[in-house]
Design a protein around this motif. Structure first.
Motif, PDB file in Angstrom:
ATOM      1  N   PHE A   1       1.765  -0.862   1.845  1.00  0.00           N
ATOM      2  CA  PHE A   1       3.089  -1.471   1.970  1.00  0.00           C
ATOM      3  C   PHE A   1       4.137  -0.388   1.904  1.00  0.00           C
ATOM      4  O   PHE A   1       3.959   0.638   1.271  1.00  0.00           O
ATOM      5  N   PHE A   2       5.241  -0.639   2.601  1.00  0.00           N
ATOM      6  CA  PHE A   2       6.302   0.351   2.740  1.00  0.00           C
ATOM      7  C   PHE A   2       7.633  -0.290   2.391  1.00  0.00           C
ATOM      8  O   PHE A   2       8.026  -1.287   2.986  1.00  0.00           O
ATOM      9  N   LEU A   3       8.314   0.278   1.402  1.00  0.00           N
ATOM     10  CA  LEU A   3       9.648  -0.182   1.019  1.00  0.00           C
ATOM     11  C   LEU A   3      10.640   0.924   1.320  1.00  0.00           C
ATOM     12  O   LEU A   3      10.348   2.095   1.110  1.00  0.00           O
ATOM     13  N   GLN A   4      11.804   0.533   1.816  1.00  0.00           N
ATOM     14  CA  GLN A   4      12.835   1.534   2.067  1.00  0.00           C
ATOM     15  C   GLN A   4      14.194   1.006   1.632  1.00  0.00           C
ATOM     16  O   GLN A   4      14.401  -0.199   1.514  1.00  0.00           O
ATOM     17  N   MET A   5      15.104   1.946   1.397  1.00  0.00           N
ATOM     18  CA  MET A   5      16.470   1.583   1.016  1.00  0.00           C
ATOM     19  C   MET A   5      17.197   1.048   2.245  1.00  0.00           C
ATOM     20  O   MET A   5      17.118   1.628   3.321  1.00  0.00           O
ATOM     21  N   LYS A   6      17.866  -0.064   2.051  1.00  0.00           N
ATOM     22  CA  LYS A   6      18.651  -0.651   3.130  1.00  0.00           C
ATOM     23  C   LYS A   6      19.819  -1.398   2.485  1.00  0.00           C
ATOM     24  O   LYS A   6      19.604  -2.326   1.712  1.00  0.00           O
ATOM     25  N   GLY A   7      21.024  -0.971   2.798  1.00  0.00           N
ATOM     26  CA  GLY A   7      22.197  -1.638   2.245  1.00  0.00           C
ATOM     27  C   GLY A   7      22.249  -1.595   0.731  1.00  0.00           C
ATOM     28  O   GLY A   7      22.692  -2.556   0.104  1.00  0.00           O
ATOM     29  N   GLY A   8      21.767  -0.538   0.128  1.00  0.00           N
ATOM     30  CA  GLY A   8      21.836  -0.398  -1.329  1.00  0.00           C
ATOM     31  C   GLY A   8      20.716  -1.064  -2.093  1.00  0.00           C
ATOM     32  O   GLY A   8      20.724  -1.068  -3.319  1.00  0.00           O
ATOM     33  N   SER A   9      19.749  -1.660  -1.398  1.00  0.00           N
ATOM     34  CA  SER A   9      18.618  -2.260  -2.105  1.00  0.00           C
ATOM     35  C   SER A   9      17.319  -1.926  -1.373  1.00  0.00           C
ATOM     36  O   SER A   9      17.323  -1.539  -0.208  1.00  0.00           O
ATOM     37  N   MET A  10      16.222  -2.083  -2.080  1.00  0.00           N
ATOM     38  CA  MET A  10      14.911  -1.808  -1.508  1.00  0.00           C
ATOM     39  C   MET A  10      14.402  -3.038  -0.780  1.00  0.00           C
ATOM     40  O   MET A  10      14.478  -4.144  -1.316  1.00  0.00           O
ATOM     41  N   VAL A  11      13.888  -2.825   0.428  1.00  0.00           N
ATOM     42  CA  VAL A  11      13.309  -3.924   1.187  1.00  0.00           C
ATOM     43  C   VAL A  11      11.905  -3.536   1.651  1.00  0.00           C
ATOM     44  O   VAL A  11      11.614  -2.379   1.923  1.00  0.00           O
ATOM     45  N   LEU A  12      11.064  -4.533   1.743  1.00  0.00           N
ATOM     46  CA  LEU A  12       9.701  -4.367   2.219  1.00  0.00           C
ATOM     47  C   LEU A  12       9.715  -4.620   3.717  1.00  0.00           C
ATOM     48  O   LEU A  12      10.073  -5.716   4.159  1.00  0.00           O
ATOM     49  N   ASN A  13       9.383  -3.595   4.505  1.00  0.00           N
ATOM     50  CA  ASN A  13       9.433  -3.819   5.952  1.00  0.00           C
ATOM     51  C   ASN A  13       8.107  -3.583   6.654  1.00  0.00           C
ATOM     52  O   ASN A  13       8.026  -3.757   7.864  1.00  0.00           O
ATOM     53  N   GLU A  14       7.062  -3.250   5.895  1.00  0.00           N
ATOM     54  CA  GLU A  14       5.738  -3.135   6.506  1.00  0.00           C
ATOM     55  C   GLU A  14       4.678  -3.460   5.476  1.00  0.00           C
ATOM     56  O   GLU A  14       4.728  -2.993   4.339  1.00  0.00           O
ATOM     57  N   LEU A  15       3.715  -4.276   5.883  1.00  0.00           N
ATOM     58  CA  LEU A  15       2.634  -4.704   5.014  1.00  0.00           C
ATOM     59  C   LEU A  15       1.359  -4.807   5.837  1.00  0.00           C
ATOM     60  O   LEU A  15       1.351  -5.443   6.894  1.00  0.00           O
ATOM     61  N   ARG A  16       0.308  -4.130   5.392  1.00  0.00           N
ATOM     62  CA  ARG A  16      -0.956  -4.106   6.127  1.00  0.00           C
ATOM     63  C   ARG A  16      -2.118  -4.544   5.226  1.00  0.00           C
ATOM     64  O   ARG A  16      -2.239  -4.065   4.106  1.00  0.00           O
ATOM     65  N   PHE A  17      -2.954  -5.417   5.752  1.00  0.00           N
ATOM     66  CA  PHE A  17      -4.191  -5.822   5.098  1.00  0.00           C
ATOM     67  C   PHE A  17      -5.317  -5.503   6.068  1.00  0.00           C
ATOM     68  O   PHE A  17      -5.519  -6.211   7.043  1.00  0.00           O
ATOM     69  N   GLU A  18      -6.038  -4.419   5.800  1.00  0.00           N
ATOM     70  CA  GLU A  18      -7.115  -3.985   6.681  1.00  0.00           C
ATOM     71  C   GLU A  18      -8.450  -4.248   5.998  1.00  0.00           C
ATOM     72  O   GLU A  18      -8.645  -3.881   4.844  1.00  0.00           O
ATOM     73  N   ASN A  19      -9.375  -4.871   6.726  1.00  0.00           N
ATOM     74  CA  ASN A  19     -10.706  -5.137   6.162  1.00  0.00           C
ATOM     75  C   ASN A  19     -11.377  -3.827   5.789  1.00  0.00           C
ATOM     76  O   ASN A  19     -11.286  -2.846   6.526  1.00  0.00           O
ATOM     77  N   LYS A  20     -12.062  -3.842   4.642  1.00  0.00           N
ATOM     78  CA  LYS A  20     -12.787  -2.637   4.212  1.00  0.00           C
ATOM     79  C   LYS A  20     -14.204  -2.696   4.716  1.00  0.00           C
ATOM     80  O   LYS A  20     -14.781  -3.688   4.920  1.00  0.00           O
TER      81      LYS A  20
END
Length: 139
Positions: free
Chosen positions: A120-139
């Motif tokens: 998962f990837f969180l980045q600063m946007k407009g002064g707050s952290m947002v989650l903009n990518e989430l991956r669930f890959e089979n192991k």
């Protein structure tokens, strides 16, 4: 007698400072932020808690398929995923924080539907952290 009072005062002062320092360190270490909240939400399989941090559009990858979704669509997809895959175990294996405040986490997630490598990837946007990518890959 004055010397004894002085020594006791210095010792007492040292104890108070040490106690204050330790309690302040504990407060800092227990303070949760967006990254920790996202980790907790994934551990609990809680799509509603996760949705608080979703960006307006979110890239979600599951079962080899990747797509961008609106925040509302992403929440529905995550609720469905966690309903079918109840989280049984969670191990955060890697995390990185950039100078700009972005944070990436990679975890092994064991579920009732199988094991996943989750990132998962969180980045600063407009002064707050947002989650903009989430991956669930089979192991």
């Amino acid at each position: 007698m004055k010397k004894l009072m002085y020594v006791l005062g210095v010792v007492l002062f040292g104890v108070i400072i040490t106690a204050f320092t330790l309690s302040a360190a504990n407060l800092k270490s227990t303070a949760a932020g967006p990254f920790e909240d996202v980790v907790t939400a994934i551990k609990q399989g809680d799509a509603s808690a996760l949705s608080r941090y979703l960006d307006n559009t979110v890239e979600i990858s599951m079962a080899g398929k990747s797509n961008s979704y609106s925040k509302a669509q992403a929440e529905i997809i995550l609720k469905d995923f966690f309903a079918k895959n109840q989280v049984k175990s969670f191990e955060l294996i890697h995390q990185v924080e950039s100078k700009g405040g972005s944070r990436v986490g990679i975890a092994n997630v064991g579920t009732s539907g199988g094991a996943f490598r989750t990132s998962f990837f969180l980045q600063m946007k407009g002064g707050s952290m947002v989650l903009n990518e989430l991956r669930f890959e089979n192991k």
